[in-house]
Scaffold this active site. Structure first.
Site, PDB file in Angstrom:
ATOM      1  N   HIS A  90       0.828  -1.203   0.000  1.00 32.39           N
ATOM      2  CA  HIS A  90       0.000   0.000   0.000  1.00 32.39           C
ATOM      3  C   HIS A  90       0.865   1.257   0.000  1.00 32.39           C
ATOM      4  CE1 HIS A  90      -2.430   3.199   1.969  1.00 32.39           C
ATOM      5  NE2 HIS A  90      -3.368   2.722   1.166  1.00 32.39           N
TER       6      HIS A  90
ATOM      7  N   CYS B  38      -0.796  -2.922 -17.063  1.00 34.54           N
ATOM      8  CA  CYS B  38      -1.064  -1.967 -15.996  1.00 34.54           C
ATOM      9  C   CYS B  38      -0.394  -2.376 -14.697  1.00 34.54           C
ATOM     10  CB  CYS B  38      -2.558  -1.767 -15.802  1.00 34.54           C
ATOM     11  SG  CYS B  38      -3.433  -3.265 -15.350  1.00 34.54           S
TER      12      CYS B  38
END
Lengths: 522, 522
Positions: free
Chosen positions: B99, B475
Site C-alpha cells: 500500500h 497496468c
C-alpha cells in the site's frame, strides 16, 4: 464370453475405491436423513460416537467404546494418533487436500472435510446442525466419505465383499497398462499397505511428516529458532538419526522399488505454536525468553504462506537443512544396501521455479552425497530431480531438465498457481461456481486438462527436448483419479503416484487408458 | 550535432525519474551515514522529523513543522491524509507493491518500504536502529527512495533543476514511440497530474480506492455485512452516487482520453476491522451485535488472501456489486457526454482464469449497461475486457478473447502466480536469492521475460488469433520500468500504463524501444 480388455473396460475405477472400504447397509441407509454435506475427502462409510479431540478419541477407545468418530474444526499433525483410531473423521474447515483429507486417504479412513454448514464449539464440545439441533460428545453420527453426506444418527455399515477373483482381474490390468503406479507414503506402515495394493515404489515421501513426534518436533523447533548456523546444525544433528532410520524403513518396506524423497516443503512457521499459552512452555523448554520466541514466531508469519518461504526457498536460505536430509537419505541407502537391497534413492527438490534455484540446491545435495559415498567406499547411484508445481517451472522445463534427472508433477500446487486460488480458500466460493455452471468439476479432484494440462504438456515436451529419457511422474492428488490418470497416460508419463488405498484404482485406470488407446476409443 | 534519435538514446529513462523529484545535496550527503537500507519504493529524497501515525503527521503540520516523514510498520488506507502531507514515507514491512509503495508512487512522494532491519514500536513511538540506537517522535531522518537508503540524521535536499528544453525533448520521444502511455490513477488529482506529464488516458482505475472515505467505507461495510440480497442492494444504492461522481470527475480530467475502470478486486475482509476493539464500535454503528460482526469477520478470513475470494470471484458470488459499478460507470459517461465530451468507457473484469467466468460477469455488465443506455435514449459505446493476471488466462487467451474486447496484463499478480510467491512475503527470502546470485533482478520491478514474458507472448498470440484487433495493454508496476516497456514494445502492445510520475519515463523508454528497433540495435 468377453475378452480381458472388455472386462477391464466394464469396471468403473471408482467402484474399486468403494470395494476397499466399508459401505452403508442399504436398508439402514434408506431411513437415514442427510443433515449436512461436506467434501467427499476420503471414501468409505463410518458410524460412531463423536469426540472432539484426539485425546478424547484415545480415552474413549481405552474405555471400550467401539465405534468412534473424530469431529474437529480442522486437524493438525498433533491429532495423528486419534485419527489413527477413529473410524471416520469430520472437519468443518479445509478442502480436499487439507491435513485431514490427505492423512485420512493415506490411512484409508473415511473422511468428510470442509463441512462448513455445521458450527463447532470445540471448547464446549458442541456441534450445531443447520436446523439448530446440538450434538454432544458421545452422540452418534454417520459419515459417507464417498459422497460427503453426514447423518446425525447411527447408520449400519457393512464390510466390503470382494466377489470373483480380484487378483486375477488386477493381474489383467497390470498386463495391459503402460503407466507404473507408485504411492504417496511417509511411513513404513503406509508403504507396506501400498505394497499389498500393488504399488511399484514411492512417488512422494513428504519428509515433513516425519518431524511430528514429540522428541522430533522439539529438535525441529530448536532448529527453527536457532540464531546461529552452529546452533542450527547442532539441532539438525539431533534430527538426523530419526530421518535416517525412517528412510531405512521405507527402503525396506519398498523391497527395492524406487523411493522418491521430497525435501522439506512447508513454511517453518507451521512447526511453531502461535498462541501465547503455547509459546510460553515452549520458550521455557527451548531455554529462550517468551519475548524472543514470540518475536521469532512473529517474524516467520506470512501474508500468503502458500506463496511464502517454503520448498526449495528454505534450502536456499538454510542449505544445512538440505545437507542433513541428503546425509540421512544416502546413509540410509548405504545401510540397507549392505543388507542386500539395491536401493537407488531419488531426491526431489520441491517448488523450483528457476533453473538456478535447482542448481544451487543440487550442488548442496551432490557435494554432501558424494563425500559420504566416497568415505563409505561403496558404489551408490542416486538421482536428483524436481517437482514441477510452479507455472514458471513448466514454462522453463528445458532449462530445468539440464539439472533435473526426473520431473514429478505436483498438480495440487500447480493447480493452485495456474488458477490463482488456494485450495484452502477456494472451497468457499467454488460452490457458487458449480451452481452458476462456471465449473463442471473440482480442478483439485480432476486435472484441468485445458489449463494445468497445457502446462504439463509444455513441461513434458521441453523436458524431453533437453533430456530425452527423463523420468516423468505425477504425485498430486490427481494421481488417484481415473480421468487424470488417463490424461497422464496420453502425456506419456512414466508413473502416477497416489495414496495407498487408491493404488488399485490407479492400476485399473492406467489399464483402461492403454486399452482405450489400443482400441482407438476416445 | 546529433540526430533526435541519438539524443533520445543518450538519456537514461531512470534519469527522468530523478529529474521529477528532489535529490540530496551532494555535500550534505557526503558526510551522512546509511543506517539501514529498504526497498527503493518511490523515487526522490526527503528529510524531516519522524512521526509514527497519520494523525501525528497532521498535528505536526498544524503546529508548523516544516519537514515531516511518516514512519509506520505498514500503511493502510486510513493513513492517506497523513501520507499526503508527509514529504517521505518509511515502512518496516511490505514490498514494492505494498500500500505505501503504490500510493507513494501515485503521489510522487519519496518512499522506502520493507525496511525490516529497523524495529518499530508504534505504540511507544520508538524506532530502533540495527546498532540499538533509538529514535523518537520529532527526531530527524532522511530517506532516499531511489536507492532505499535510510539516514538517522538531516541530509539537505535540493529541488530538481530541469536543464535544456524538457518539453522539446519529450516531444521528440512522442514522435518516435509507437506505444501509447497511459496512467494508473484512482483520483481526479492523480489523473490531472498524469495529464500534465503527458498520459494519454487511464490504464487502470482501482475502484476499491474510492471506498475509503469515512461515509463510503461505512456503507461499504454495510454492504459486506448484509445478510440478504435486499440489504446488500440497499447499501450498494448508497455507494452508487459516490462512484458515479468519481467516474465523472475522472472522465473530465482525462479530457476524452480512454479511461479503463477495473471492477472491485480485493478480498472483502480487507475492508473490515480485525481486532475486538475495532469491531465493537463498528458493530454498534452497523446495528449488529458484536458477536454477529465478529462471526462475519471470522467467516471472511482466508489462509491465502492473495489466492482467495477476490477479483471476478466476488462478482460471481455478488453480481449486484458488478451491476452497481456498471451503473455508476455508464451513468457517469452519459452525464459527461451531455456536457460535450465523448467518453467510451472501458470496463475491466479482474482475475479471470476461465472464459466462463468472464461470460458470467460480462452478462451482468452488458444487461445493466444496455438497459440504462436504452432508458436514457442515448448512444454510448463501451468496451468490456479483462486483466490477464492469472497464468490460466494467458494459456486460454484464445477462448477469453471471444468475450474480451481488450486485455490488460496485470503483471504484478501474473508474476506472483507464475513464480508462486507473493510480493508481500518474497521480500524476506529474495535477499538470499540476490546474495547467492540466483536472481539478478527483482521480478516485481523488471518483467521476467523468460517466464512471465512467455505467458504474455502466449496470450498476445492466442488473443490476436481470435480477435486480430484486440487492444493490449499493461497496468502492472512494470509499465513504468524501462526494460519492461521495451519488452512490451517488442510484444506489440497498444499501450503501457504506470503511476503518474513515471509517465515521462515510460514515454522515453517507449521511444527508445522504437528507435532501437528501427536502427537494428539489440
Amino acid at each position: 464370453m468377453i475378452t480381458k480388455e472388455e472386462a477391464l473396460l466394464k469396471v468403473e475405477p471408482k467402484q474399486l475405491d468403494q470395494l476397499l472400504h466399508p459401505n452403508f447397509d442399504a436398508d439402514s441407509l434408506k431411513n437415514a436423513k442427510v443433515v449436512a454435506t461436506g467434501l467427499a475427502a476420503s471414501p468409505g462409510a463410518a458410524t460412531g460416537r463423536i469426540y472432539f479431540t484426539a485425546e478424547d478419541v484415545m480415552a474413549a477407545k481405552e474405555n471400550g467404546v467401539q465405534d468412534i468418530l473424530l469431529v474437529r474444526l480442522e486437524t493438525s499433525p498433533e491429532d495423528i494418533e486419534g485419527m489413527n483410531i477413529a473410524h471416520g473423521i469430520l472437519t468443518i474447515r479445509g478442502g480436499m487436500t487439507s491435513h485431514a483429507a490427505v492423512v485420512a486417504r493415506g490411512m484409508g479412513t473415511c473422511c468428510v472435510s470442509g463441512c462448513g454448514v455445521l458450527k463447532i464449539d470445540e471448547e464446549a464440545k458442541v456441534l450445531t446442525l443447520p436446523d439448530g439441533r446440538e450434538l454432544h460428545e458421545g452422540d452418534y453420527m454417520s459419515l459417507d466419505g464417498s459422497t460427503g453426506n453426514v447423518y446425525a444418527e447411527e447408520v449400519k455399515t457393512v464390510e466390503p465383499i470382494i466377489e470373483g477373483d480380484f487378483d486375477t482381474f488386477m493381474g489383467w490390468a497390470d498386463e495391459a497398462r503402460k503407466l507404473k503406479v507408485r504411492t504417496n507414503a511417509d511411513t513404513p506402515r503406509d508403504a507396506k499397505q501400498a505394497r499389498t495394493f500393488g504399488a511399484e515404489g514411492i512417488g512422494l515421501c513428504r519428509t515433513e511428516h516425519m518431524f511430528f513426534e514429540e522428541e522430533r518436533i522439539f529438535n525441529f523447533r530448536r532448529m527453527i529458532t536457532a540464531e546461529t548456523l552452529e546452533a542450527r546444525e547442532e539441532a539438525l544433528e539431533k534430527i538426523l538419526p530419526y530421518q535416517r532410520d525412517d528412510f531405512e524403513q521405507l527402503f525396506k518396506a519398498m523391497e527395492g522399488y524406487g523411493v522418491n524423497i521430497r525435501f522439506l516443503d512447508p513454511p517453518l512457521h507451521e512447526f511453531l505454536p502461535h498462541t501465547d499459552e503455547e509459546i510460553k512452555p515452549l520458550a521455557e523448554s527451548l531455554g529462550m525468553t517468551f519475548e524472543a520466541l514470540k518475536a521469532r514466531v512473529e517474524s516467520l508469519k506470512e501474508f500468503n504462506p502458500m506463496m511464502g518461504h517454503r520448498g526449495c526457498r528454505l534450502a536456499v536460505t538454510y542449505p544445512e537443512i538440505a545437507a542433513m536430509q541428503t546425509r540421512a537419505v544416502i546413509e540410509a541407502a548405504i545401510n540397507v544396501n549392505k543388507e542386500g537391497l539395491s536401493v537407488e534413492p531419488e531426491i526431489m527438490i520441491p517448488l523450483i521455479g528457476d533453473t538456478k534455484e535447482l542448481k544451487f540446491v543440487k550442488n548442496v545435495v551432490v557435494e554432501t552425497a558424494d563425500k559420504i559415498i566416497a568415505e563409505a567406499g561403496v558404489e551408490l547411484n542416486y538421482k536428483v530431480g524436481t517437482m514441477i508445481e510452479i507455472p514458471r517451472a513448466a514454462l522453463t522445463a528445458d532449462k530445468i531438465a539440464e539439472d533435473a534427472e526426473f520431473f514429478s508433477f505436483g498438480t495440487n500446487d500447480l493447480t493452485q498457481m495456474t488458477y490463482g486460488f488456494s485450495r484452502d480458500d477456494a472451497a468457499k466460493f467454488l460452490s457458487d461456481y458449480y451452481s452458476k455452471q462456471i465449473f463442471e468439476s473440482d480442478p483439485f479432484a480432476k486435472v484441468d486438462q485445458e489449463g494445468v494440462g497445457q502446462l504439463m504438456k509444455i513441461a513434458v515436451e521441453k523436458g524431453r527436448q533437453t533430456r530425452p529419457d527423463i523420468k516423468l511422474g505425477i504425485c498430486g492428488e490427481h494421481g488417484g483419479e481415473a480421468s487424470s490418470v488417463e490424461f497422464c497416460h496420453r502425456l506419456g508419463l512414466t508413473y502416477v503416484s497416489c495414496s495407498p488405498f487408491r493404488v488399485p484404482l490407479a492400476r485399473l485406470a492406467a489399464a483402461q487408458a492403454a486399452v482405450k488407446e489400443e482400441m482407438g476409443i476416445e
